[in-house]
Design an enzyme around this catalytic site. Sequence first.
Site, PDB file in Angstrom:
ATOM      1  N   GLY A 285      -5.063   0.970   5.765  1.00  0.00           N
ATOM      2  CA  GLY A 285      -4.456  -0.340   5.528  1.00  0.00           C
ATOM      3  C   GLY A 285      -5.395  -1.464   5.972  1.00  0.00           C
ATOM      4  N   ASP A 286      -6.132  -1.231   7.063  1.00  0.00           N
ATOM      5  CA  ASP A 286      -7.068  -2.246   7.564  1.00  0.00           C
ATOM      6  C   ASP A 286      -8.201  -2.492   6.565  1.00  0.00           C
ATOM      7  OD1 ASP A 286      -5.500  -2.124   9.846  1.00  0.00           O
ATOM      8  OD2 ASP A 286      -6.809  -0.629  10.791  1.00  0.00           O
TER       9      ASP A 286
ATOM     10  N   GLY B  39      -0.214   4.657   0.200  1.00  0.00           N
ATOM     11  CA  GLY B  39      -0.950   5.873   0.557  1.00  0.00           C
ATOM     12  C   GLY B  39      -1.765   6.391  -0.620  1.00  0.00           C
TER      13      GLY B  39
ATOM     14  N   SER C 267       0.851  -1.192   0.000  1.00  0.00           N
ATOM     15  CA  SER C 267       0.000   0.000   0.000  1.00  0.00           C
ATOM     16  C   SER C 267       0.884   1.238   0.000  1.00  0.00           C
ATOM     17  CB  SER C 267      -0.961  -0.028   1.187  1.00  0.00           C
ATOM     18  OG  SER C 267      -0.264   0.118   2.389  1.00  0.00           O
TER      19      SER C 267
ATOM     20  N   GLY D 184      -1.777   4.774  -4.215  1.00  0.00           N
ATOM     21  CA  GLY D 184      -2.502   3.553  -4.572  1.00  0.00           C
ATOM     22  C   GLY D 184      -1.873   2.275  -4.059  1.00  0.00           C
TER      23      GLY D 184
HETATM   24  N1  LIG Z   1      -5.225  10.113   0.646  1.00  0.00           N
HETATM   25  C1  LIG Z   1      -5.694   8.980   0.107  1.00  0.00           C
HETATM   26  N2  LIG Z   1      -6.501   9.028  -0.975  1.00  0.00           N
HETATM   27  C2  LIG Z   1      -6.970   7.902  -1.545  1.00  0.00           C
HETATM   28  N3  LIG Z   1      -6.685   6.662  -1.091  1.00  0.00           N
HETATM   29  C3  LIG Z   1      -5.891   6.552  -0.034  1.00  0.00           C
HETATM   30  C4  LIG Z   1      -5.345   7.692   0.632  1.00  0.00           C
HETATM   31  N4  LIG Z   1      -4.596   7.258   1.686  1.00  0.00           N
HETATM   32  C5  LIG Z   1      -4.676   5.905   1.651  1.00  0.00           C
HETATM   33  N5  LIG Z   1      -5.440   5.471   0.631  1.00  0.00           N
HETATM   34  C6  LIG Z   1      -5.746   4.078   0.258  1.00  0.00           C
HETATM   35  O1  LIG Z   1      -5.557   3.252   1.380  1.00  0.00           O
HETATM   36  C7  LIG Z   1      -4.502   2.312   1.144  1.00  0.00           C
HETATM   37  C8  LIG Z   1      -3.771   2.023   2.431  1.00  0.00           C
HETATM   38  O2  LIG Z   1      -3.195   3.210   2.925  1.00  0.00           O
HETATM   39  P1  LIG Z   1      -1.722   3.265   3.524  1.00  0.00           P
HETATM   40  O3  LIG Z   1      -0.741   2.894   2.476  1.00  0.00           O
HETATM   41  O4  LIG Z   1      -1.584   4.580   4.172  1.00  0.00           O
HETATM   42  O5  LIG Z   1      -1.814   2.079   4.585  1.00  0.00           O
HETATM   43  P2  LIG Z   1      -1.035   1.853   5.953  1.00  0.00           P
HETATM   44  O6  LIG Z   1       0.233   2.642   5.948  1.00  0.00           O
HETATM   45  O7  LIG Z   1      -0.946   0.401   6.159  1.00  0.00           O
HETATM   46  O8  LIG Z   1      -2.038   2.489   7.006  1.00  0.00           O
HETATM   47  P3  LIG Z   1      -2.531   1.953   8.453  1.00  0.00           P
HETATM   48  O9  LIG Z   1      -1.501   0.976   8.941  1.00  0.00           O
HETATM   49  O10 LIG Z   1      -2.654   3.177   9.269  1.00  0.00           O
HETATM   50  O11 LIG Z   1      -3.839   1.304   8.234  1.00  0.00           O
HETATM   51  C9  LIG Z   1      -3.661   2.963   0.049  1.00  0.00           C
HETATM   52  O12 LIG Z   1      -2.898   2.003  -0.640  1.00  0.00           O
HETATM   53  C10 LIG Z   1      -4.752   3.598  -0.807  1.00  0.00           C
HETATM   54  O13 LIG Z   1      -5.370   2.628  -1.634  1.00  0.00           O
HETATM   55 MG   LIG Z   2      -0.646  -0.534   8.025  1.00  0.00          MG
END
Ligand SMILES: Nc1ncnc2c1ncn2[C@@H]1O[C@H](COP(=O)(O)OP(=O)(O)OP(=O)(O)O)[C@@H](O)[C@H]1O
Ligand SMILES: [Mg+2]
Length: 308
Positions: free
Chosen positions: A251-252, A222, A220, A225
Amino acid sequence: MILTVTLNPAVDKTYRTGELFPGRVNRMRSVDNIPGGKGINVSKILRQYDYEVTATGFLGGYQGRWMEDQLDRLKIRSAFVQVDGETRTSMNIVADNGYVTEILEPGPHISDTQLKEFMQKFASLAEESGLVILSGSAAPGIPTDIYARLIRSASSMGKQVILDTSGELLKEGVKAAPSVVKPNRKELEYIIGRRLQDMNDIKDASSVLLSDGVGLVIVSLGDKGLLLAGKGRCLYARVPRVTALNTVGCGDSVVASLAMSMTSGADIEEMLRKAAAVSAANATTLESGNVPLKLAEEILRDIHIEEI
Ligand SMILES: Nc1ncnc2c1ncn2[C@@H]1O[C@H](COP(=O)(O)OP(=O)(O)OP(=O)(O)O)[C@@H](O)[C@H]1O
Ligand SMILES: [Mg+2]
Protein backbone atom coordinates in the site's frame (compact mmCIF):
# COMPACT_ATOMS: atom_id res chain seq x y z
CA MET A 1 9.57 18.79 -1.98
CA ILE A 2 7.19 16.12 -0.68
CA LEU A 3 6.31 16.01 3.02
CA THR A 4 5.53 12.66 4.69
CA VAL A 5 3.98 12.35 8.14
CA THR A 6 4.65 9.31 10.36
CA LEU A 7 3.01 9.81 13.76
CA ASN A 8 4.26 6.51 15.19
CA PRO A 9 7.50 5.44 13.46
CA ALA A 10 9.15 2.15 14.39
CA VAL A 11 12.48 0.43 14.18
CA ASP A 12 11.49 -2.65 12.17
CA LYS A 13 13.42 -5.65 13.50
CA THR A 14 13.31 -8.88 11.51
CA TYR A 15 14.48 -11.98 13.37
CA ARG A 16 15.11 -15.35 11.74
CA THR A 17 14.91 -18.66 13.55
CA GLY A 18 14.08 -22.34 12.94
CA GLU A 19 10.92 -22.42 15.03
CA LEU A 20 9.42 -20.14 17.69
CA PHE A 21 8.38 -21.71 21.02
CA PRO A 22 6.15 -19.65 23.35
CA GLY A 23 7.14 -19.85 27.01
CA ARG A 24 10.72 -20.92 26.23
CA VAL A 25 14.10 -19.30 25.56
CA ASN A 26 14.29 -18.60 21.83
CA ARG A 27 17.70 -17.86 20.31
CA MET A 28 17.51 -16.04 17.02
CA ARG A 29 19.83 -16.90 14.12
CA SER A 30 19.98 -13.32 12.80
CA VAL A 31 18.48 -9.86 13.18
CA ASP A 32 18.09 -6.95 10.74
CA ASN A 33 17.08 -3.43 11.71
CA ILE A 34 15.52 -0.97 9.29
CA PRO A 35 13.72 2.34 9.82
CA GLY A 36 9.97 1.73 9.46
CA GLY A 37 6.49 3.14 9.77
CA LYS A 38 4.23 3.78 6.79
CA GLY A 39 5.24 7.37 6.07
CA ILE A 40 8.90 6.42 6.31
CA ASN A 41 8.37 3.55 3.85
CA VAL A 42 6.76 5.99 1.43
CA SER A 43 9.74 8.36 1.90
CA LYS A 44 12.21 5.56 1.13
CA ILE A 45 10.43 4.71 -2.13
CA LEU A 46 10.30 8.38 -3.15
CA ARG A 47 14.06 8.58 -2.56
CA GLN A 48 14.61 5.56 -4.82
CA TYR A 49 13.05 7.69 -7.57
CA ASP A 50 15.22 10.69 -6.56
CA TYR A 51 12.43 12.84 -5.13
CA GLU A 52 13.25 15.35 -2.40
CA VAL A 53 11.51 14.25 0.80
CA THR A 54 11.07 15.63 4.30
CA ALA A 55 9.76 13.26 6.99
CA THR A 56 7.99 14.55 10.08
CA GLY A 57 6.11 13.10 13.06
CA PHE A 58 7.40 12.11 16.51
CA LEU A 59 10.70 10.48 17.51
CA GLY A 60 12.18 9.79 20.91
CA GLY A 61 15.13 8.36 22.80
CA TYR A 62 18.02 6.33 21.53
CA GLN A 63 15.95 4.64 18.83
CA GLY A 64 14.75 8.05 17.64
CA ARG A 65 18.37 9.15 17.17
CA TRP A 66 19.13 5.92 15.34
CA MET A 67 16.18 6.58 13.01
CA GLU A 68 17.42 10.11 12.24
CA ASP A 69 20.84 8.75 11.45
CA GLN A 70 19.36 6.14 9.09
CA LEU A 71 17.14 8.71 7.37
CA ASP A 72 20.17 10.93 6.96
CA ARG A 73 21.98 8.13 5.13
CA LEU A 74 18.99 7.74 2.82
CA LYS A 75 19.05 11.52 2.21
CA ILE A 76 15.60 11.94 3.71
CA ARG A 77 15.45 15.25 5.60
CA SER A 78 14.11 14.56 9.09
CA ALA A 79 12.04 17.20 10.88
CA PHE A 80 10.49 15.34 13.83
CA VAL A 81 9.20 16.61 17.15
CA GLN A 82 11.23 15.04 19.98
CA VAL A 83 9.24 13.22 22.65
CA ASP A 84 10.21 11.95 26.12
CA GLY A 85 9.60 8.23 25.53
CA GLU A 86 11.42 5.83 23.25
CA THR A 87 10.50 5.30 19.57
CA ARG A 88 8.94 1.85 19.32
CA THR A 89 10.26 -1.38 17.91
CA SER A 90 8.18 -3.62 15.65
CA MET A 91 9.38 -7.22 15.76
CA ASN A 92 8.88 -9.65 12.95
CA ILE A 93 9.96 -13.19 13.76
CA VAL A 94 10.28 -15.26 10.61
CA ALA A 95 10.55 -19.00 11.32
CA ASP A 96 11.74 -21.65 8.86
CA ASN A 97 8.48 -23.56 9.39
CA GLY A 98 6.62 -20.72 7.64
CA TYR A 99 5.14 -18.97 10.69
CA VAL A 100 5.66 -15.22 10.91
CA THR A 101 5.02 -13.71 14.36
CA GLU A 102 4.67 -9.95 14.75
CA ILE A 103 5.14 -8.17 18.08
CA LEU A 104 4.11 -4.53 17.93
CA GLU A 105 4.73 -1.97 20.67
CA PRO A 106 2.24 0.87 21.24
CA GLY A 107 4.83 3.66 20.89
CA PRO A 108 5.60 6.58 23.23
CA HIS A 109 2.78 8.66 24.68
CA ILE A 110 2.37 12.10 23.07
CA SER A 111 1.57 15.01 25.42
CA ASP A 112 -0.66 17.98 24.58
CA THR A 113 2.38 20.28 24.46
CA GLN A 114 4.19 17.97 22.01
CA LEU A 115 1.05 17.74 19.89
CA LYS A 116 0.81 21.54 19.78
CA GLU A 117 4.48 21.78 18.81
CA PHE A 118 3.87 19.25 16.03
CA MET A 119 0.84 21.13 14.62
CA GLN A 120 2.98 24.27 14.30
CA LYS A 121 5.90 22.40 12.77
CA PHE A 122 3.57 20.70 10.30
CA ALA A 123 2.10 24.03 9.19
CA SER A 124 5.50 25.51 8.40
CA LEU A 125 6.74 22.35 6.65
CA ALA A 126 3.54 22.03 4.60
CA GLU A 127 3.95 25.66 3.51
CA GLU A 128 7.26 24.83 1.80
CA SER A 129 6.05 21.49 0.33
CA GLY A 130 4.33 20.70 -2.94
CA LEU A 131 2.41 17.71 -1.58
CA VAL A 132 1.65 16.19 1.82
CA ILE A 133 1.32 12.46 2.60
CA LEU A 134 -0.37 11.28 5.81
CA SER A 135 0.25 7.57 6.45
CA GLY A 136 -0.34 5.02 9.15
CA SER A 137 -1.46 4.80 12.75
CA ALA A 138 -0.98 7.29 15.57
CA ALA A 139 0.90 7.00 18.87
CA PRO A 140 -1.08 6.91 22.13
CA GLY A 141 -2.36 10.32 23.22
CA ILE A 142 -3.03 11.56 19.69
CA PRO A 143 -6.70 12.43 19.04
CA THR A 144 -8.51 10.59 16.22
CA ASP A 145 -9.22 13.81 14.35
CA ILE A 146 -5.49 14.54 13.93
CA TYR A 147 -5.47 13.78 10.18
CA ALA A 148 -8.66 15.81 9.67
CA ARG A 149 -6.89 18.75 11.32
CA LEU A 150 -3.72 18.30 9.26
CA ILE A 151 -5.74 18.03 6.04
CA ARG A 152 -7.60 21.27 6.82
CA SER A 153 -4.33 23.00 7.66
CA ALA A 154 -2.62 21.89 4.40
CA SER A 155 -5.72 22.48 2.24
CA SER A 156 -6.00 26.05 3.54
CA MET A 157 -2.55 26.63 1.99
CA GLY A 158 -3.72 25.10 -1.31
CA LYS A 159 -1.60 21.94 -0.83
CA GLN A 160 -2.67 18.53 -2.10
CA VAL A 161 -2.92 15.78 0.53
CA ILE A 162 -2.89 11.97 0.26
CA LEU A 163 -4.41 10.06 3.19
CA ASP A 164 -3.63 6.38 3.88
CA THR A 165 -4.68 5.13 7.29
CA SER A 166 -7.30 2.96 8.97
CA GLY A 167 -10.06 2.90 11.59
CA GLU A 168 -11.29 6.12 13.20
CA LEU A 169 -8.28 8.12 11.95
CA LEU A 170 -9.44 7.34 8.42
CA LYS A 171 -13.14 7.81 9.07
CA GLU A 172 -12.51 11.24 10.64
CA GLY A 173 -9.86 12.10 8.04
CA VAL A 174 -12.08 11.65 4.97
CA LYS A 175 -14.52 14.19 6.46
CA ALA A 176 -11.84 16.86 5.84
CA ALA A 177 -11.92 16.08 2.08
CA PRO A 178 -8.30 15.10 1.23
CA SER A 179 -7.24 15.27 -2.43
CA VAL A 180 -6.62 11.50 -2.51
CA VAL A 181 -7.51 8.66 -0.16
CA LYS A 182 -6.13 5.12 -0.50
CA PRO A 183 -8.10 2.58 1.53
CA ASN A 184 -7.83 -1.16 1.04
CA ARG A 185 -11.10 -3.04 0.86
CA LYS A 186 -11.37 -3.54 4.64
CA GLU A 187 -10.68 0.12 5.35
CA LEU A 188 -13.32 1.21 2.84
CA GLU A 189 -15.80 -1.18 4.47
CA TYR A 190 -15.00 0.43 7.82
CA ILE A 191 -15.75 3.95 6.53
CA ILE A 192 -18.98 2.88 4.81
CA GLY A 193 -20.06 0.62 7.69
CA ARG A 194 -20.96 -2.47 5.64
CA ARG A 195 -19.38 -5.40 3.75
CA LEU A 196 -18.57 -4.77 0.09
CA GLN A 197 -19.41 -7.73 -2.14
CA ASP A 198 -18.14 -6.95 -5.63
CA MET A 199 -16.51 -4.33 -7.85
CA ASN A 200 -19.76 -2.40 -8.35
CA ASP A 201 -20.23 -2.27 -4.61
CA ILE A 202 -16.68 -0.91 -4.19
CA LYS A 203 -17.37 1.65 -6.92
CA ASP A 204 -20.57 2.81 -5.19
CA ALA A 205 -18.81 3.06 -1.82
CA SER A 206 -16.05 5.16 -3.43
CA SER A 207 -18.70 7.45 -4.95
CA VAL A 208 -19.99 8.22 -1.46
CA LEU A 209 -16.52 9.55 -0.54
CA LEU A 210 -16.36 11.57 -3.76
CA SER A 211 -19.70 13.20 -3.01
CA ASP A 212 -18.33 14.10 0.45
CA GLY A 213 -15.58 16.08 -1.27
CA VAL A 214 -12.65 13.64 -1.58
CA GLY A 215 -10.86 14.32 -4.90
CA LEU A 216 -9.85 10.77 -5.88
CA VAL A 217 -10.42 7.41 -4.23
CA ILE A 218 -7.91 4.64 -4.97
CA VAL A 219 -8.94 1.30 -3.48
CA SER A 220 -6.19 -1.30 -3.23
CA LEU A 221 -7.40 -4.87 -3.62
CA GLY A 222 -4.28 -6.96 -2.98
CA ASP A 223 -3.53 -9.34 -5.86
CA LYS A 224 -6.81 -8.25 -7.52
CA GLY A 225 -5.25 -4.87 -8.35
CA LEU A 226 -6.53 -1.34 -7.92
CA LEU A 227 -9.71 0.64 -8.49
CA LEU A 228 -9.62 4.40 -9.06
CA ALA A 229 -12.76 6.50 -8.69
CA GLY A 230 -12.80 10.16 -9.72
CA LYS A 231 -15.54 12.60 -10.69
CA GLY A 232 -17.46 10.92 -13.51
CA ARG A 233 -14.91 8.16 -14.13
CA CYS A 234 -14.06 4.82 -12.59
CA LEU A 235 -11.06 2.75 -13.71
CA TYR A 236 -9.83 -0.68 -12.76
CA ALA A 237 -6.27 -2.01 -13.09
CA ARG A 238 -5.61 -5.72 -12.94
CA VAL A 239 -2.08 -6.67 -11.81
CA PRO A 240 -0.11 -9.43 -13.51
CA ARG A 241 0.73 -12.57 -11.57
CA VAL A 242 4.06 -12.07 -9.79
CA THR A 243 5.95 -14.18 -7.26
CA ALA A 244 4.90 -12.30 -4.14
CA LEU A 245 7.43 -12.56 -1.28
CA ASN A 246 6.10 -9.87 1.05
CA THR A 247 2.95 -7.86 0.41
CA VAL A 248 3.18 -5.90 3.69
CA GLY A 249 3.82 -2.30 2.68
CA CYS A 250 2.52 -2.68 -0.87
CA GLY A 251 0.00 0.00 0.00
CA ASP A 252 2.91 2.36 0.76
CA SER A 253 4.30 1.83 -2.73
CA VAL A 254 0.88 2.69 -4.20
CA VAL A 255 0.91 5.94 -2.19
CA ALA A 256 4.47 6.84 -3.24
CA SER A 257 3.61 6.23 -6.88
CA LEU A 258 0.41 8.31 -6.68
CA ALA A 259 2.41 11.16 -5.14
CA MET A 260 4.94 11.08 -7.98
CA SER A 261 2.17 11.13 -10.59
CA MET A 262 0.42 14.01 -8.84
CA THR A 263 3.55 16.16 -8.77
CA SER A 264 4.20 15.49 -12.46
CA GLY A 265 0.57 16.23 -13.42
CA ALA A 266 -0.07 12.80 -14.99
CA ASP A 267 -3.65 11.93 -16.01
CA ILE A 268 -5.62 9.44 -13.89
CA GLU A 269 -5.12 6.54 -16.28
CA GLU A 270 -1.34 6.95 -16.21
CA MET A 271 -1.50 7.44 -12.45
CA LEU A 272 -3.33 4.15 -11.93
CA ARG A 273 -1.11 2.20 -14.35
CA LYS A 274 2.07 3.33 -12.58
CA ALA A 275 0.68 2.64 -9.11
CA ALA A 276 -0.30 -0.88 -10.14
CA ALA A 277 3.15 -1.57 -11.63
CA VAL A 278 5.17 -0.12 -8.74
CA SER A 279 3.12 -1.98 -6.12
CA ALA A 280 3.17 -5.32 -7.95
CA ALA A 281 6.97 -4.98 -8.24
CA ASN A 282 7.15 -4.13 -4.53
CA ALA A 283 5.36 -7.41 -3.68
CA THR A 284 8.29 -9.37 -5.11
CA THR A 285 10.83 -8.10 -2.55
CA LEU A 286 11.19 -9.10 1.12
CA GLU A 287 11.93 -5.60 2.43
CA SER A 288 8.96 -3.22 2.59
CA GLY A 289 9.65 0.25 1.22
CA ASN A 290 11.92 -1.08 -1.51
CA VAL A 291 10.83 -1.20 -5.16
CA PRO A 292 12.86 -3.11 -7.79
CA LEU A 293 12.85 -0.24 -10.29
CA LYS A 294 13.64 -2.24 -13.44
CA LEU A 295 10.93 -4.79 -12.73
CA ALA A 296 8.42 -2.00 -12.12
CA GLU A 297 9.25 -0.61 -15.61
CA GLU A 298 8.75 -4.03 -17.18
CA ILE A 299 5.46 -4.70 -15.39
CA LEU A 300 4.15 -1.28 -16.47
CA ARG A 301 3.84 -2.55 -20.06
CA ASP A 302 1.58 -5.40 -18.88
CA ILE A 303 -0.93 -3.31 -16.94
CA HIS A 304 -4.30 -2.99 -18.64
CA ILE A 305 -6.87 -0.46 -17.57
CA GLU A 306 -10.61 -1.03 -17.90
CA GLU A 307 -13.36 1.53 -17.54
CA ILE A 308 -16.05 0.28 -15.15
N1 LIG B 1 0.23 -10.63 -4.54
C1 LIG B 1 0.28 -9.50 -5.25
N2 LIG B 1 0.59 -9.53 -6.56
C2 LIG B 1 0.62 -8.41 -7.30
N3 LIG B 1 0.37 -7.18 -6.79
C3 LIG B 1 0.06 -7.08 -5.51
C4 LIG B 1 -0.01 -8.22 -4.65
N4 LIG B 1 -0.33 -7.80 -3.40
C5 LIG B 1 -0.46 -6.46 -3.49
N5 LIG B 1 -0.24 -6.01 -4.74
C6 LIG B 1 -0.31 -4.63 -5.24
O1 LIG B 1 -0.15 -3.75 -4.15
C7 LIG B 1 -1.33 -2.96 -3.96
C8 LIG B 1 -1.52 -2.66 -2.50
O2 LIG B 1 -1.68 -3.87 -1.79
P1 LIG B 1 -2.77 -4.05 -0.64
O3 LIG B 1 -4.13 -3.89 -1.21
O4 LIG B 1 -2.44 -5.32 0.04
O5 LIG B 1 -2.43 -2.79 0.27
P2 LIG B 1 -2.62 -2.55 1.83
O6 LIG B 1 -3.66 -3.48 2.35
O7 LIG B 1 -2.82 -1.11 2.02
O8 LIG B 1 -1.20 -2.98 2.40
P3 LIG B 1 -0.25 -2.27 3.51
O9 LIG B 1 -1.13 -1.39 4.35
O10 LIG B 1 0.36 -3.41 4.23
O11 LIG B 1 0.75 -1.49 2.76
C9 LIG B 1 -2.44 -3.79 -4.61
O12 LIG B 1 -3.54 -2.99 -4.95
C10 LIG B 1 -1.70 -4.36 -5.82
O13 LIG B 1 -1.61 -3.38 -6.85
MG1 LIG C 1 -2.48 -0.07 3.82
